[in-house]
Design an enzyme around this catalytic site. Structure first.
Site, PDB file in Angstrom:
ATOM      1  N   ARG A 118       0.854  -1.188   0.000  1.00 36.60           N
ATOM      2  CA  ARG A 118       0.000   0.000   0.000  1.00 36.60           C
ATOM      3  C   ARG A 118       0.888   1.236   0.000  1.00 36.60           C
ATOM      4  O   ARG A 118       1.821   1.329   0.803  1.00 36.60           O
ATOM      5  CB  ARG A 118      -0.881  -0.018   1.247  1.00 36.60           C
ATOM      6  CG  ARG A 118      -1.932   1.067   1.244  1.00 36.60           C
ATOM      7  CD  ARG A 118      -2.688   1.110   2.555  1.00 36.60           C
ATOM      8  NE  ARG A 118      -2.060   2.024   3.489  1.00 36.60           N
ATOM      9  CZ  ARG A 118      -2.660   2.521   4.587  1.00 36.60           C
ATOM     10  NH1 ARG A 118      -3.880   2.144   4.877  1.00 36.60           N
ATOM     11  NH2 ARG A 118      -2.039   3.333   5.390  1.00 36.60           N
TER      12      ARG A 118
ATOM     13  N   TYR B 147      -3.021  11.582   5.845  1.00 40.74           N
ATOM     14  CA  TYR B 147      -3.355  10.260   6.355  1.00 40.74           C
ATOM     15  C   TYR B 147      -2.359   9.212   5.834  1.00 40.74           C
ATOM     16  O   TYR B 147      -2.027   9.205   4.662  1.00 40.74           O
ATOM     17  CB  TYR B 147      -4.776   9.839   5.930  1.00 40.74           C
ATOM     18  CG  TYR B 147      -4.929   8.368   6.108  1.00 40.74           C
ATOM     19  CD1 TYR B 147      -5.089   7.851   7.385  1.00 40.74           C
ATOM     20  CD2 TYR B 147      -4.791   7.483   5.049  1.00 40.74           C
ATOM     21  CE1 TYR B 147      -5.129   6.501   7.597  1.00 40.74           C
ATOM     22  CE2 TYR B 147      -4.828   6.119   5.247  1.00 40.74           C
ATOM     23  CZ  TYR B 147      -5.000   5.634   6.525  1.00 40.74           C
ATOM     24  OH  TYR B 147      -5.017   4.297   6.742  1.00 40.74           O
TER      25      TYR B 147
ATOM     26  N   ASP C 246      -5.123   3.856  -0.019  1.00 37.64           N
ATOM     27  CA  ASP C 246      -6.240   4.075   0.900  1.00 37.64           C
ATOM     28  C   ASP C 246      -6.622   5.560   0.893  1.00 37.64           C
ATOM     29  O   ASP C 246      -5.823   6.406   1.285  1.00 37.64           O
ATOM     30  CB  ASP C 246      -5.818   3.639   2.308  1.00 37.64           C
ATOM     31  CG  ASP C 246      -6.971   3.628   3.300  1.00 37.64           C
ATOM     32  OD1 ASP C 246      -8.060   4.133   2.955  1.00 37.64           O
ATOM     33  OD2 ASP C 246      -6.776   3.113   4.417  1.00 37.64           O
TER      34      ASP C 246
ATOM     35  N   HIS D 137      -9.190   6.743   2.614  1.00 42.64           N
ATOM     36  CA  HIS D 137      -9.675   7.005   3.975  1.00 42.64           C
ATOM     37  C   HIS D 137     -10.916   7.901   3.999  1.00 42.64           C
ATOM     38  O   HIS D 137     -10.988   8.855   4.778  1.00 42.64           O
ATOM     39  CB  HIS D 137      -8.544   7.592   4.836  1.00 42.64           C
ATOM     40  CG  HIS D 137      -8.428   6.930   6.169  1.00 42.64           C
ATOM     41  ND1 HIS D 137      -8.591   7.594   7.347  1.00 42.64           N
ATOM     42  CD2 HIS D 137      -8.194   5.648   6.509  1.00 42.64           C
ATOM     43  CE1 HIS D 137      -8.446   6.761   8.352  1.00 42.64           C
ATOM     44  NE2 HIS D 137      -8.201   5.571   7.878  1.00 42.64           N
TER      45      HIS D 137
ATOM     46  N   GLU E 127      -9.049   2.075  -1.858  1.00 42.00           N
ATOM     47  CA  GLU E 127      -9.782   1.730  -0.628  1.00 42.00           C
ATOM     48  C   GLU E 127     -10.542   2.921  -0.054  1.00 42.00           C
ATOM     49  O   GLU E 127     -10.030   4.046  -0.048  1.00 42.00           O
ATOM     50  CB  GLU E 127      -8.753   1.227   0.390  1.00 42.00           C
ATOM     51  CG  GLU E 127      -9.312   0.943   1.760  1.00 42.00           C
ATOM     52  CD  GLU E 127      -8.217   0.573   2.744  1.00 42.00           C
ATOM     53  OE1 GLU E 127      -7.122   0.129   2.305  1.00 42.00           O
ATOM     54  OE2 GLU E 127      -8.432   0.729   3.950  1.00 42.00           O
TER      55      GLU E 127
ATOM     56  N   GLU F  32     -13.713  -1.339   6.367  1.00 46.75           N
ATOM     57  CA  GLU F  32     -13.017  -1.563   7.644  1.00 46.75           C
ATOM     58  C   GLU F  32     -13.828  -1.037   8.830  1.00 46.75           C
ATOM     59  O   GLU F  32     -13.635  -1.481   9.944  1.00 46.75           O
ATOM     60  CB  GLU F  32     -11.610  -0.955   7.625  1.00 46.75           C
ATOM     61  CG  GLU F  32     -11.594   0.556   7.532  1.00 46.75           C
ATOM     62  CD  GLU F  32     -10.174   1.121   7.455  1.00 46.75           C
ATOM     63  OE1 GLU F  32      -9.354   0.576   6.719  1.00 46.75           O
ATOM     64  OE2 GLU F  32      -9.915   2.121   8.144  1.00 46.75           O
TER      65      GLU F  32
ATOM     66  N   ARG G 248     -13.853  -5.232   3.178  1.00 49.18           N
ATOM     67  CA  ARG G 248     -12.790  -5.158   4.192  1.00 49.18           C
ATOM     68  C   ARG G 248     -13.269  -5.360   5.625  1.00 49.18           C
ATOM     69  O   ARG G 248     -12.527  -5.132   6.577  1.00 49.18           O
ATOM     70  CB  ARG G 248     -12.090  -3.793   4.075  1.00 49.18           C
ATOM     71  CG  ARG G 248     -11.121  -3.805   2.920  1.00 49.18           C
ATOM     72  CD  ARG G 248     -10.381  -2.525   2.746  1.00 49.18           C
ATOM     73  NE  ARG G 248      -9.736  -1.985   3.919  1.00 49.18           N
ATOM     74  CZ  ARG G 248      -8.679  -2.497   4.540  1.00 49.18           C
ATOM     75  NH1 ARG G 248      -8.134  -3.620   4.124  1.00 49.18           N
ATOM     76  NH2 ARG G 248      -8.160  -1.895   5.589  1.00 49.18           N
TER      77      ARG G 248
ATOM     78  N   GLU H 266      -4.591  -7.408   4.916  1.00 48.71           N
ATOM     79  CA  GLU H 266      -3.708  -6.314   5.349  1.00 48.71           C
ATOM     80  C   GLU H 266      -2.827  -6.811   6.496  1.00 48.71           C
ATOM     81  O   GLU H 266      -3.294  -7.495   7.396  1.00 48.71           O
ATOM     82  CB  GLU H 266      -4.549  -5.121   5.817  1.00 48.71           C
ATOM     83  CG  GLU H 266      -3.709  -3.943   6.265  1.00 48.71           C
ATOM     84  CD  GLU H 266      -4.558  -2.740   6.693  1.00 48.71           C
ATOM     85  OE1 GLU H 266      -5.762  -2.921   6.948  1.00 48.71           O
ATOM     86  OE2 GLU H 266      -4.005  -1.633   6.775  1.00 48.71           O
TER      87      GLU H 266
ATOM     88  N   TRP I 170     -11.694  12.189   8.581  1.00 48.16           N
ATOM     89  CA  TRP I 170     -10.288  11.830   8.714  1.00 48.16           C
ATOM     90  C   TRP I 170     -10.100  10.422   8.210  1.00 48.16           C
ATOM     91  O   TRP I 170      -9.674   9.819   7.583  1.00 48.16           O
ATOM     92  CB  TRP I 170      -9.787  11.885  10.175  1.00 48.16           C
ATOM     93  CG  TRP I 170      -8.332  11.534  10.201  1.00 48.16           C
ATOM     94  CD1 TRP I 170      -7.299  12.341   9.869  1.00 48.16           C
ATOM     95  CD2 TRP I 170      -7.762  10.265  10.517  1.00 48.16           C
ATOM     96  NE1 TRP I 170      -6.119  11.660   9.942  1.00 48.16           N
ATOM     97  CE2 TRP I 170      -6.357  10.388  10.342  1.00 48.16           C
ATOM     98  CE3 TRP I 170      -8.297   9.032  10.908  1.00 48.16           C
ATOM     99  CZ2 TRP I 170      -5.479   9.313  10.551  1.00 48.16           C
ATOM    100  CZ3 TRP I 170      -7.442   7.976  11.124  1.00 48.16           C
ATOM    101  CH2 TRP I 170      -6.034   8.118  10.953  1.00 48.16           C
TER     102      TRP I 170
HETATM  103  C1  CS2 Z   1      -6.457   2.143   7.959  1.00 48.70           C
HETATM  104  C2  CS2 Z   1      -6.260   2.124   9.424  1.00 48.70           C
HETATM  105  O1  CS2 Z   1      -5.306   0.109   7.851  1.00 48.70           O
HETATM  106  C3  CS2 Z   1      -6.070   0.860   7.268  1.00 48.70           C
HETATM  107  O2  CS2 Z   1      -6.496   0.660   6.156  1.00 48.70           O
HETATM  108  O3  CS2 Z   1      -7.513   2.758   7.384  1.00 48.70           O
HETATM  109  O4  CS2 Z   1      -4.961   2.548   9.663  1.00 48.70           O
HETATM  110  C4  CS2 Z   1      -7.218   2.967  10.253  1.00 48.70           C
HETATM  111  O5  CS2 Z   1      -6.909   4.307  10.145  1.00 48.70           O
HETATM  112  C5  CS2 Z   1      -7.139   2.551  11.663  1.00 48.70           C
HETATM  113  O6  CS2 Z   1      -7.298   1.180  11.755  1.00 48.70           O
HETATM  114  C6  CS2 Z   1      -8.193   3.276  12.485  1.00 48.70           C
HETATM  115  O7  CS2 Z   1      -8.362   2.654  13.699  1.00 48.70           O
HETATM  116 MG    MG Z   2      -8.081   1.831   5.542  1.00 47.37          MG
END
Ligand code: CS2
Ligand code: MG
Length: 403
Positions: free
Chosen positions: A148, A160, A211, A213, A237, A263, A284, A340, A403
């Site tokens: 990633r 991020y 990602d 986010h 993602e 996630e 995810r 991941e 975020w």
């Molecule tokens: C993220 C995470 O791993 C990922 O894809 O989006 O780092 C995420 O920010 C954290 O798990 C939040 O708790």
């Molecule tokens: Mg993520």
């Protein structure tokens, strides 16, 4: 019958906070489950201690599905990250017990291995494209088949995915939420440059992921997906928030870049439309935040009907117990996609000794009975809970952003 006689939570902070549930049966067998919800750890801890553990005592540890239904339907208040993480912890611990009693690694109880090991992706990040790609090249050297890529955006502080410590990225790093600044325009210019440079430097024989986010609107996500198409990313993602699942229809109309999301999902209802309308390629949802192995198997089974593969969340805020559970699950399902894998720190690995191993870009859960992971309670006690928050993001005009 294997009666549950005791259960307790263990909160520890070997570098970051983890909540663990331990369930003990009358014959002395115990199982462990992860109950960590980043930034809201003690909410799940209290939910378990006050509202779940008293209901577990005296039940048959082998009745995993019935206990799942009892905790889900019996709460009346369904779903949500706190409830579903608590149920997940119970579910993992009960599967762990069942595996130990059977003398088999969990993946055998889930139907046996569908593959020899599990492809994982690592995280390469940096302040600049050059730094990110130097880190990515180091991952490739270690045998990773998928990486990633996250890179600092020129003119924007605190992007991020970009960490202070390159090896162990940990976003929850302050006592109160840190504020970062976001500019969609600057970001949308920067990411295609990163992927162009990545293909030039790393070649085409490696999977590259990114990602977003949840930072873009659907049409902005469609544009980024289209701009990345020439570089053939493995996935894009969380390109847009998914509370409104129909959002993804618009993204899908504009790009063939594969989409991954989920996630933050807690249940099959969070992804029903996304899967049924084939609006995504990878789901995810993960063991700890989506109701445990029992519920995640239902999500994966449903996804399989629509050619959606899995890509379980595996950030460092999921404890090694979740990682072990995910690996048994990944090994046993037909529609696994990728896992991941953000490595835990040596302090965390010491608190949670585990049987899973990494080799050549692949993970294997090992052959220990159950989950194959334990908690060293003495070491855990040496790392008391420390409040930590994820950052927040504001746009350049000061308004709150995702975020
Ligand atoms: C993220 C995470 O791993 C990922 O894809 O989006 O780092 C995420 O920010 C954290 O798990 C939040 O708790
Ligand atoms: Mg993520």
């Amino acid at each position: 019958m294997s009666k549950i006689i005791a259960a307790k939570t263990i909160v520890t902070c070997p570098g970051r906070n983890f909540v663990t549930l331990k369930i003990v049966t009358e014959d002395g067998t115990y199982g462990v489950g992860d109950a960590t919800l980043n930034g809201r750890e003690l909410a799940v801890e209290a939910y378990l201690t006050e509202h779940v553990i008293p209901c577990l005592i005296g039940r048959d540890a082998h009745t995993i599905e019935d206990i799942w239904q009892y905790l889900y339907k019996g709460a009346y208040w369904r779903r949500g990250p706190v409830t579903m993480s608590a149920i997940a912890a119970v579910d993992m611990a009960l599967w762990d017990i069942k595996g130990k009693v059977a003398g088999l690694p969990l993946y055998q109880l889930l139907g046996g291995a569908c593959r020899s090991s599990v492809m994982v992706y690592g995280h390469a990040n940096g302040e600049t494209i050059d730094e990110t790609l130097t880190n990515a090249a180091a991952y490739a050297q270690q045998g990773y088949k998928a990486i990633r890529l996250q890179s600092g955006v020129p003119g924007m502080k605190g992007t991020y995915g970009v960490s202070k410590d390159k090896f162990f990225y940990e976003p929850a790093d302050s006592d109160l939420p840190k504020e970062t600044i976001w500019s969609t325009e600057k970001y949308l210019r920067a990411v295609p440059e990163l992927f162009k440079a990545a293909r030039e430097r790393l070649g085409w024989d490696i999977h590259l992921l990114h990602d977003v986010h949840h930072r873009l609107t659907p049409i902005e996500a469609g544009r980024l997906g289209k701009d990345l198409e020439p570089y053939r990313p493995f996935w894009m993602e969380d390109c847009t928030p998914a509370e409104n699942q129909e959002n993804f229809r618009l993204v899908r109309q504009h790009t063939t870049t594969p989409l991954a999301v989920g996630e933050v999902f807690n249940s099959i209802w969070d992804c029903k439309t996304l899967i049924q309308e084939q609006l995504i390629d990878y789901i995810r949802a993960t063991v700890v935040h989506a109701g445990g192995i029992t519920h995640l198997r239902k999500i994966a089974g449903f996804a399989d009907l629509y050619n959606v593969r899995t890509g379980c969340h595996g950030a460092t805020d999921l404890s090694p117990i979740s990682m072990a559970a995910a690996l048994h699950f990944d090994l046993s399902i037909p529609n696994f996609g990728i896992q991941e894998y953000m490595r835990h720190t040596p302090e965390t690995d010491a608190v949670f000794p585990h049987a899973y191993t990494f080799e050549d870009g692949m993970l294997h859960p090992g052959e220990a009975p159950g989950l194959g992971v334990d908690i060293d309670e003495t070491l855990a006690a040496g790392h008391p809970y420390k409040r930590a928050y994820l950052p927040v993001a504001r746009r350049e005009d000061g308004a709150m952003h995702d975020w």
